[in-house]
Structures are given as structure tokens and as C-alpha cells.
Write a protein that holds these residues in place. Structure first.
Motif, PDB file in Angstrom:
ATOM      1  N   GLN A   1       1.486   7.727  12.873  1.00  0.00           N
ATOM      2  CA  GLN A   1       1.310   6.935  11.661  1.00  0.00           C
ATOM      3  C   GLN A   1      -0.145   6.534  11.447  1.00  0.00           C
TER       4      GLN A   1
ATOM      5  N   ASP B   1      -1.937   8.626   8.932  1.00  0.00           N
ATOM      6  CA  ASP B   1      -1.446   8.727   7.561  1.00  0.00           C
ATOM      7  C   ASP B   1      -2.559   8.477   6.555  1.00  0.00           C
TER       8      ASP B   1
ATOM      9  N   TYR C   1       1.085   5.238   1.277  1.00  0.00           N
ATOM     10  CA  TYR C   1       0.537   6.195   2.231  1.00  0.00           C
ATOM     11  C   TYR C   1       1.241   7.544   2.082  1.00  0.00           C
ATOM     12  N   TYR C   2       0.582   8.572   2.635  1.00  0.00           N
ATOM     13  CA  TYR C   2       1.221   9.882   2.776  1.00  0.00           C
ATOM     14  C   TYR C   2       1.280  10.219   4.248  1.00  0.00           C
ATOM     15  N   HIS C   3       2.483  10.605   4.696  1.00  0.00           N
ATOM     16  CA  HIS C   3       2.679  10.940   6.105  1.00  0.00           C
ATOM     17  C   HIS C   3       2.909  12.433   6.264  1.00  0.00           C
TER      18      HIS C   3
ATOM     19  N   LEU D   1      -4.116   6.943   3.356  1.00  0.00           N
ATOM     20  CA  LEU D   1      -3.993   5.837   2.405  1.00  0.00           C
ATOM     21  C   LEU D   1      -4.196   6.383   1.002  1.00  0.00           C
ATOM     22  N   CYS D   2      -3.175   6.260   0.170  1.00  0.00           N
ATOM     23  CA  CYS D   2      -3.228   6.839  -1.173  1.00  0.00           C
ATOM     24  C   CYS D   2      -3.542   5.822  -2.252  1.00  0.00           C
TER      25      CYS D   2
ATOM     26  N   GLU E   1       0.838  -1.196   0.000  1.00  0.00           N
ATOM     27  CA  GLU E   1       0.000   0.000   0.000  1.00  0.00           C
ATOM     28  C   GLU E   1       0.875   1.249   0.000  1.00  0.00           C
TER      29      GLU E   1
ATOM     30  N   ARG F   1      -4.120   1.284  -2.930  1.00  0.00           N
ATOM     31  CA  ARG F   1      -4.000  -0.148  -2.714  1.00  0.00           C
ATOM     32  C   ARG F   1      -4.848  -0.841  -3.758  1.00  0.00           C
TER      33      ARG F   1
END
Length: 696
Positions: free
Chosen positions: A232, A235, A224-226, A237-238, A222, A240
Motif C-alpha cells: 500500500q 499506491d 489512491y490507485y493500487h 495518490l490521485c 484522498e 486530495r
């Protein structure tokens, strides 16, 4: 073993540890019953396996302890390794970041200096990660303004990475800690507020945490952007894709900060899908996605595994990619993403040379790097038209990296060769005739390149194909067949084996009269994808034939004799060595097979072995005679056991295998040069994701 002059004398009988057989394990492969009595050795954390490996190591140590050269050679190795080493700097926000090792430290430290003439200071020292040195630096990413550093560490060789964030100004760590990261790049957005990264889902409650050896945890990658300063769990989810659990996603942000690109891969083949998202089109930016369960609106620009596409640059909606689409030696192509059918070649495929990399620098210029007969060629070209602006002279050797960006006029080029420990050139590409000025040169006290010579020969393989090979030795060698020779090969995954300096090689040549040889056999990428394909799958035997022919050439030309010819390889090269040793035991007196892919029936079940299946699947039939009996132990020789190819080791000849970050004894420094962007593809997701080489 006491001296090299006695090398022809047989060793006394050695008593190897007895391996327990479990005859109750028999697999049925399409009606063919295959016993696997050593399956228990796959459990590397078990006490029984540890005891067996220790016992194997004790046998090796007992033999090596009788070598009266060992202490002297260790002293010379230590003395020659004790020299400063640098990697090319990466410029961000007026600061320069680079890796440096003053000599004998097990890990290189990351330094930062403000301005080209500023005083460098240590920003990150991996020696502080653990007392025993088993925690290493995995990935790094510097924010666009040079304000923050995100970096990942891994312990005991695991693929799992923990990411932390540091403030560059004062070296203070932020509370940010990211877990379950694997096969990831750190891709900062231009505003410096955070970064994209890739990870796997955390284990469910009560689920055992795997060490990273088995492949069943490598599912459902997956992106993600943090956001800096957040937990975390917050974060975003960008991306999947549960329908494709084996896909690996590597994010990359364009230099203008407008787009995030996803490179999607599944195997080690040089092919990937390509998705993009226009970040500027998000109504409320990435901030607006906090707390939502949707993913970014990625557009699937290339949705088939038909070719490799590596981002070079973009101007608005026009993107330039390095690709092997209908071009086995690679080319540059451009597309307007608003018109997906508008693909056009900017720099067509060369008739002979392989386009290794391209780096967009100083506005609309391209620094391109070709490989021609395993020799690097640098050129300055137009990013707009592909037109040749000028050739940039460079010695015969390896371009290890190029560091530069379109916003800057200076470019750093890393270079090394068999007889050149390393040079970092600085080039001002804003001038009409750019000059390669030495910025830093690596000097090895006690090494005089005038004692040695390096040459390239071409020899015929079994089917008549001409194979290039480098031969490095002392000057004025008497070709009487009396010299020990070390022959290195790889031959897989389209990786090119190119010249690199090696302290170990110098010590062997100077003290024991070794001839060091590197055979550029088929299966590699020295002549493009066609050369690769001619040594993979049903053509894998060509690799073995090419390597055996190299040995025959060295014997016939008087460099060595079979009794004094040692072959060496690691990983895919370990498979090569094992196969050749079985097929031609008459030709080789010694074999060093490091971490080889040996169990052809089960290698895909471990770490990233499944990505290697398209390269070696046909070997289930062609190498079954040794598939379950050859493995490397303790990094010395070849001994019999079972399918434990996950035991780790390292190659020692000192060559560079492009398309993959390789260290060995030749180069122990991570790089901050052009890595994923504008280079031919890495062979595994781990190599592709490495941001030890932040892009141009």
C-alpha cells in the motif's frame, strides 16, 4: 405482556437503572445555557456506559420474558427465515457473481459460476471472517475480466474497512492489504492491473486510533490507485484537496475504461461536484505516476454544489448523467466534456413520476425505472434520443436492482413486494419485444400470499396534502378498531420507502392479527426533491403531522385504536417516532425508535452525523423539548438517557428505503446490481460508496 388480549392492561411499575448526572457540564449556545448532564454516555467504550446499557437491556429482557407468545413466535420466525435467498448476478468475463444465503446464516456468501448454466461455488464466505460473526463484508469489486476480486471487511459495525484481494480462479489471496479505507468504492481499471479507492490519512505516530464513532477523523479524504501485488505504501495518490478537508470522493471508471470520474460530496444533500480525468491521455499511464508526488490532472466539469449528477454512460467525450439540475423529479442530460457548455436534455423530467434509475444496456439502449405514486414502472428507451421503445410490464412492488452492461444483451432485474418474497428476472434485450423470464424465484415454505392483501390508500395530512400509505393485513379484516397495528415511517433525506417482503410482518399478521402500515410521508423522495424539501429543515413539522395523520386515519377507518397502535422508525425515522410520541402521546400505545437522531445539539459530532446537519439543523429550535432526553436502547422501545444515538440497532418492518442500502429483516443479502451508477443519490458517503452494488 403475557398475551396480546391483555395489551390494554398497564404494565407493573418498572425499575429502570439510575443514570448518573454530571451537572458540571453546561454549554453556551449563543447566550442560551444548555445543561448536558449525561455527556459521559458518549464514551461508548467506557465500562460505566456498558454497564448502564446492560442494565437497560436487563429491564427489557425481564419484561419480554413474561410474553407467552415469544417462544412460539421465535419458532415461526426461524422456520420462515430458513429459506434460500439470492441476489441478481453480476456478469464479468463470462462468469457470474452473486450473493446467496441458504437460510439461517448471519451473512450471505459470494458465489461464482462460469456461464449461466455452470456449477456455482463459494468464492467468499463472510462466516469465515470471525468466530463470533462480528466482521462483515463492506465493499466488493470484481475486475473487468472477472479474474480478481477486491473486497473490504469491517469489524463490529465500524466504518473503517480493510481491503484484500483474491484470485477468482483458485480462491487464493494475494498479499495486498489496504488499511484506513472508509467511504470508498473499489473501481477497477479495465486492464485489471489495479483499482482506485478512497481512504483517510493514517494516524500519526503516537496518535490514538479512533473507533470511527467521532467525526474528527473523517477529514482529508484522498483517492489512491493500487497496483496488484504491491504494498500500500507504493499506491499512487490521485487526488486530495487540503483546502476542503470535509469533502468525500467516490471514484468510478467508465465502462470503456478511458475515464475515471470523481463524485465529490460534503453533506447528505442530493448534490455533488463532478471531476473527470482522461486516463488515455496520461503519457506513461498510471505506471508513470509511481514514486511521484503529483495528483491526476482532473478536470472540474461541475465545480458547484448545485445538483446531483450520476454517471449513466459515455461515448467518447459525450457523457450522459442522471441529474436533478432544474428537475426535482430527475432527468437525463448529456454533455460533451470538450464543450462544457453543451448540456442538453436527453430524457426530460416527467410531469409526475420520479426517475429512480437508468441503466445503459446492449449498446444504445436504456432500461429506465420510474417511481409513480410509489409504484415502479420499467421502460426501454433509446440512449441516443431518450425515445420510448417499449414498456416492460411489472407487478406492483419494488425494483431492487438492475444488473447489465452495454457489452451484454442480457439484463437481470430484482423484484419484491409486500407479498412477493423475491423474483430475479432475466431479460434478453436484443429481441424486438424483450420478455421478463423468471431466472430465480424466492420461495418461503409455509407462506401463502393468498392469506393476505396489500392496498394503497391516500389520506389527508393536517394541511390537506394527500399522503400515500400502504396497508398490509389478513384478508377479510373486520374494521372494528380491535386490531393491533404497526405503523412505519421515515420521512427524510429524499429516501423513498417502497414495498418489500418481511418474514417478521407475516408472523405478526398471521399470529397476532397485526395490520402493517407504511406511510410515505413528506421528507422522502416518493415524489421527487419537492416532496423531500417539504419535509426538511423549517418544514420538518410536516413529517410529524403526516405521520400523526396516518395514525388518525387508521383509527378513524377502524383498523386499530390508539392503545393498539405502535409506531416504528429507525435513524431519521427514530427521530420521527420520538417527536410524534412527544407531540401526540394520546394517539400511540407503543413506540419503537431505533438508533434515532435524538440529540439535536450534538448529533453532528458522531460518525457521519455532520452530513445530516443540512436535513435537520432547524430542529435545534423545534425539538429542543426532547433533544437531550430521548434515545433508543437495546433496540426496544424508547427510554430516557442522554446523547448516545451511536448505539446501533435495526428496523424490522421490512420495507425498502431507496437511495440507501437497507437491510432490516426483509433483506439480509448484499447486492451485485446497479448501485451508484444511474441511481438517485445515496444519502451518506457510506451509502454512495457501497460497491456491494457494482454498477451496471
Amino acid at each position: 405482556m403475557g398475551s396480546l388480549t391483555a395489551a390494554d392492561e398497564p404494565l407493573p411499575p418498572l425499575k429502570y437503572p439510575q443514570a448518573r448526572r454530571d451537572d458540571g457540564i453546561v454549554d453556551d449556545y449563543h447566550g442560551v445555557l444548555v445543561p448536558d448532564p449525561y455527556r459521559w454516555m458518549e464514551e461508548l467504550d467506557s465500562e460505566e456506559v456498558k454497564q448502564f446499557v446492560d442494565a437497560q437491556a436487563a429491564v427489557s429482557d425481564a419484561v419480554l420474558s413474561t410474553c407467552d407468545h415469544r417462544g412460539r413466535l421465535r419458532g415461526q420466525l426461524t422456520a420462515l427465515f430458513d429459506h434460500p435467498r439470492f441476489r441478481a448476478p453480476l456478469k464479468r468475463g463470462g462468469s457470474y457473481f452473486f450473493f446467496h444465503n441458504p437460510g439461517l446464516r448471519p451473512h450471505s456468501a459470494l458465489y461464482v459460476q462460469h456461464g449461466l448454466g455452470g456449477d456455482p461455488r463459494v468464492l467468499l464466505d463472510p462466516a469465515a471472517f470471525s468466530e463470533d460473526g462480528t466482521v462483515s463484508l463492506g465493499v466488493v469489486g470484481v475486475s473487468d475480466g472477472g479474474d480478481h476480486l477486491a473486497y473490504g471487511t469491517s469489524g463490529s459495525g465500524s466504518d473503517w474497512v480493510t481491503v484484500r484481494v483474491m484470485r477468482v480462479r483458485d480462491g487464493e489471496h494475494l498479499p495486498d492489504t489496504l488499511a484506513w479505507v472508509k467511504f470508498s468504492r473499489i473501481a477497477w481499471t479495465r486492464d485489471g492491473l489495479g483499482f482506485f479507492y478512497s481512504r483517510f490519512p493514517a494516524p500519526r505516530d503516537g496518535e490514538a486510533v479512533d473507533s470511527g464513532i467521532k467525526t474528527d477523523v473523517n477529514l482529508n479524504h484522498e483517492v489512491y490507485y493500487h497496483f496488484l501485488g504491491t504494498d500500500q505504501s507504493q499506491d499512487v495518490l490521485c487526488w486530495r484537496d487540503p483546502d476542503h478537508p470535509k469533502y468525500i470522493y467516490i471514484p468510478e471508471v467508465t465502462e470503456d475504461g478511458k475515464y475515471v470520474i470523481l463524485s465529490v460530496s460534503e453533506t447528505s444533500d442530493p448534490v455533488n461536484k463532478l471531476y473527470y480525468c482522461d486516463l488515455s491521455a496520461l503519457a506513461h499511464g498510471l505506471e508513470g505516476l509511481k514514486g511521484t508526488h503529483g495528483v491526476l490532472p482532473f478536470v472540474k466539469l461541475v465545480d458547484r454544489f448545485e445538483a446531483h449528477y450520476g454517471l449513466i454512460a459515455n461515448d467518447g467525450t459525450e457523457f450522459t448523467f442522471l441529474t436533478n439540475k432544474d428537475a426535482p423529479r430527475y432527468k437525463l442530460s448529456r454533455v460533451d466534456v470538450d464543450e462544457p457548455g453543451s448540456w442538453a436534455d436527453v430524457l426530460p423530467e416527467d410531469e409526475k413520476a420520479v426517475l429512480e434509475s437508468a441503466c445503459a444496456v446492449h449498446g444504445d439502449k436504456l432500461l429506465v425505472n420510474y417511481l409513480s405514486d410509489v409504484k415502479y414502472v420499467l421502460q426501454m428507451r433509446s440512449l441516443v434520443t431518450g425515445e420510448l421503445l417499449r414498456d416492460i410490464p411489472i407487478d406492483i412492488g419494488t425494483v431492487n436492482g438492475i444488473s447489465g452492461r452495454r457489452v451484454d444483451s442480457e439484463v437481470f432485474v430484482e423484484f419484491a413486494s409486500f407479498l412477493t418474497p423475491g423474483i430475479i428476472y432475466r431479460c434478453d434485450v436484443s429481441t424486438e419485444v424483450p420478455e421478463m423470464n423468471v431466472y430465480r424465484e424466492i420461495s418461503v415454505p409455509g407462506f401463502d400470499r393468498n392469506e393476505f392483501e396489500a392496498k394503497q390508500v391516500f389520506y389527508p395530512s393536517k394541511d390537506g396534502t394527500k399522503i400515500p400509505m400502504f396497508i398490509v393485513s389478513k384478508k377479510n379484516l373486520d374494521l372494528n378498531g380491535s386490531h393491533p397495528a404497526l405503523l412505519f415511517g421515515y420521512g427524510g433525506f429524499g429516501m423513498s420507502v417502497t414495498p418489500q417482503f418481511s418474514v417478521a410482518r407475516v408472523v405478526l399478521m398471521r399470529n397476532l392479527g397485526f395490520v402493517a402500515c407504511v406511510a410515505n410521508i413528506r421528507g422522502g423522495g416518493e415524489y421527487g426533491e419537492g416532496w423531500h424539501r417539504s419535509g426538511s429543515l423549517a418544514n420538518k413539522q410536516n413529517c410529524f403531522d403526516d405521520f400523526a395523520a396516518a395514525g388518525e386515519f387508521l383509527v378513524a377507518a377502524g383498523y386499530t385504536s390508539p392503545a393498539r397502535l405502535c409506531i416504528e422508525g429507525g435513524s431519521n425515522g427514530g427521530l420521527l417516532v420520538a417527536a410524534c410520541l412527544n407531540q401526540r402521546p394520546d394517539l400511540f400505545g407503543c413506540a419503537l425508535a431505533h438508533v434515532g437522531v435524538m440529540d439535536m445539539l450534538r448529533f453532528h459530532k458522531f460518525t457521519i452525523g455532520s452530513a445530516s446537519a443540512p436535513e435537520n439543523h432547524i430542529l435545534l429550535q423545534t425539538t429542543s423539548s426532547f433533544a437531550a432526553t430521548m434515545v433508543t436502547c437495546h433496540g426496544v422501545g424508547v427510554c430516557s438517557s442522554a446523547s448516545a444515538q451511536a448505539v446501533r440497532g435495526r428496523a424490522t418492518l421490512g420495507v425498502r428505503r431507496t437511495r440507501k442500502n437497507s437491510t432490516g429483516l426483509s433483506s439480509t443479502l448484499p447486492s451485485t446490481t446497479c448501485g451508484g451508477r444511474g441511481r438517485r443519490p445515496a444519502t451518506t458517503p457510506a451509502a454512495a460508496a457501497s460497491t456491494l452494488r457494482p454498477c451496471c
